[in-house]
Design an enzyme around this catalytic site. Structure first.
Site, PDB file in Angstrom:
ATOM      1  N   HIS A  55     -21.161 -13.387  15.074  1.00  0.00           N
ATOM      2  CA  HIS A  55     -20.893 -14.641  14.357  1.00  0.00           C
ATOM      3  C   HIS A  55     -21.482 -15.847  15.089  1.00  0.00           C
ATOM      4  CE1 HIS A  55     -18.106 -12.752  11.467  1.00  0.00           C
ATOM      5  NE2 HIS A  55     -17.698 -12.021  12.493  1.00  0.00           N
ATOM      6  N   ASN A 127     -13.601 -12.445   6.570  1.00  0.00           N
ATOM      7  CA  ASN A 127     -14.986 -12.375   6.128  1.00  0.00           C
ATOM      8  C   ASN A 127     -15.060 -12.677   4.635  1.00  0.00           C
ATOM      9  OD1 ASN A 127     -16.358 -11.661   8.555  1.00  0.00           O
ATOM     10  ND2 ASN A 127     -15.743  -9.522   8.313  1.00  0.00           N
ATOM     11  N   TYR A 336     -10.558 -11.500  20.762  1.00  0.00           N
ATOM     12  CA  TYR A 336     -10.986 -12.859  20.435  1.00  0.00           C
ATOM     13  C   TYR A 336     -10.603 -13.881  21.511  1.00  0.00           C
ATOM     14  CZ  TYR A 336     -13.064 -11.929  15.915  1.00  0.00           C
ATOM     15  OH  TYR A 336     -13.908 -11.508  14.931  1.00  0.00           O
TER      16      TYR A 336
END
Length: 481
Positions: A55, A127, A336
């Protein structure tokens, strides 16, 4: 004398010159004492943080979430109470492309939202597709490596993409989405978003429900064909520009917020594993319920500070919302925030775009670039009047699990199969034009010069497992009997 401000160093001291370094005479060597030039060069050398591994390329905007329906019987989360309005930031992105890559490349699009709630930040990191390529995080880095670049020549390689996909049949549902024209959306404004994972909701009484998020674009779905998308590769920032100009001109895009809700007990014997990220919940079983909408209405003022340094983490779950046993979600809860600490620094949550608007009372302290530190006491438990946790706030997220410690695939539910849902997509959702474009897009991708003859046969087998007509169309396009 003009009204322009005087240039300064980063310490606020007036700068000696905008153009000339300090030298011994006009033609002599430069002096180390020219702190201003050294500061400028040293800062320039450090302007970039590492780009995201996935990303990397994207853009974003601020907006407002408005809840119009009462869902208090399902969740106690404050941001989802009827009438509540919550500020938010949304970042769109491609998945595999690096910084500078084309916005219109065939790729899933990231749809990551940060809600600045009164109970802390709630991050929903999804997404533009409701499913994903894999269902176990142990395969994630390998999957991304297969979509990136070779070790020897540093080139993207369609053969290794098909190698991974055909050896991972669970990828078929997502690859079907990817190879339709939804893999090349006309703009970020013209695509849906999904939370993709299954999440837990619990209400004030501790009653539990499984839910999925759907964000339906009010602008309508619009996509490019493969040929149209290829033409726009020459304009690599097409989607960033489109969103920025639309918002600047007052054309504020919006999405309807829908959820699917499954009773907690129904998950155990549902016909599909409801926590499998490669599967959807058919709407005939659990229809979408509209609960509100959000609108993007403000552009960032500085791309680096607000988009490049925006940090989303699925572990940011406010009271009333919890994780499910979805293995991919469980892996992302760690992955993350860990990548943000590496990429931006341990105090990334103090940057304005990431900083919660609710008060922070944490015992975490110090670290590089710390701006706001906790005062004494700096430990818990303490008898000095410091913050104290209230476990009752999260009481509803508890549920029972049991089993051996084991490395295993999910236990199959009655209708679990890697090809049944992409087959339904082919048979029941796609139009004749969509099917023709799907076949053409697959053939075009698998016709790259690096794709071997043996790999093409595996590609045909892969799509034949989805549907015999699809497999036949791909075989004919690749010149295989």
């Amino acid at each position: 004398m003009t009204d322009r401000p005087i240039t300064t160093t980063d310490a606020g001291i007036p700068a000696p010159s905008d153009e000339f370094s300090l030298s011994v005479g006009p033609n002599g060597p430069l002096l180390m004492q020219d702190h201003y030039v050294i500061q400028k060069m040293a800062q320039f050398n450090r302007e970039r943080v590492p780009e995201r591994v996935v990303h990397a390329k994207g853009g974003g905007a601020y907006g407002l979430l408005q809840i119009t329906e009462d869902v208090s019987q399902f969740t106690r989360a404050d941001l989802f109470q009827k009438g509540r309005e919550t500020d938010m930031f949304l970042r769109f992105s491609t998945v595999a492309g690096e910084l500078g890559s084309a916005d219109t490349a065939r790729d899933p699009r990231g749809f990551a939202i940060k809600f600045y709630t009164e109970e802390g930040n709630y991050d929903l990191v999804g997404n533009n597709t409701p499913v994903f390529f894999i269902r176990d995080p142990s395969k994630f880095s390998d999957f991304i490596h297969s979509q990136k670049r070779r070790a020897d020549n540093h080139l993207r390689d369609n053969n290794m993409q098909w190698d991974f996909w055909t050896l991972s049949p669970e990828s078929a549902h997502q690859v079907t989405f990817l190879m339709t024209d939804r893999g090349t959306p006309r703009s970020w404004r013209n695509m849906h978003g999904f939370g993709s994972h299954t999440f837990l909701w619990y209400n004030a009484n501790g009653e539990k429900f499984w839910i999925k998020y759907h964000f339906k674009t009010a602008q309508g779905i619009e996509n490019y064909t493969a040929a149209e998308a290829a033409e726009l590769v020459a304009d690599p920032d097409h989607h960033i520009r489109d969103l920025y100009i639309a918002i600047k001109n007052g054309d504020h895009p919006s999405w309807t917020v829908n959820v699917q809700i499954m009773p907690f007990e129904a998950a155990a014997d549902y016909r599909f594993n409801p926590f499998d990220l490669t599967k959807v919940w058919p709407h005939g079983d659990y229809p979408e319920i509209t609960i509100g909408r959000f609108t993007l209405n403000r552009n960032p003022e500085n791309y680096f500070a607000e988009v490049e340094q925006a940090a989303f983490e699925p572990a940011n779950l406010v009271p009333g919302i919890g994780p499910s046993p979805d293995k991919m979600l469980q892996g992302r809860l760690f992955s993350y925030p860990d990548t943000h600490r590496y990429r931006i620094g341990p105090n990334y949550l103090q940057l304005p775009v990431n900083q919660p608007k609710s008060p922070v009372h944490s015992y975490n302290k110090d670290g590089a670039m710390r701006f706001s530190n906790s005062s004494d006491p700096v430990y818990a438990p303490n008898s000095m009047g410091g913050p104290a946790a209230d476990p009752s706030i999260f009481a509803g997220e508890n549920y029972h699990v049991s089993g051996e410690i084991i490395r295993s695939a999910y236990a199959k539910h009655a209708e679990d199969d890697d090809f049944v849902q992409p087959r339904a997509l082919w048979e029941n959702v796609l139009s004749d034009t969509d099917r023709a474009h799907l076949v053409g897009n697959i053939v075009g991708h698998a016709s790259a010069p690096e794709v071997t003859g043996d790999m093409k046969k595996r590609v045909v087998d892969y799509w034949t497992n989805v549907h015999k007509d699809l497999g036949q169309g791909v075989a004919q396009g690749l010149g295989l009997a």
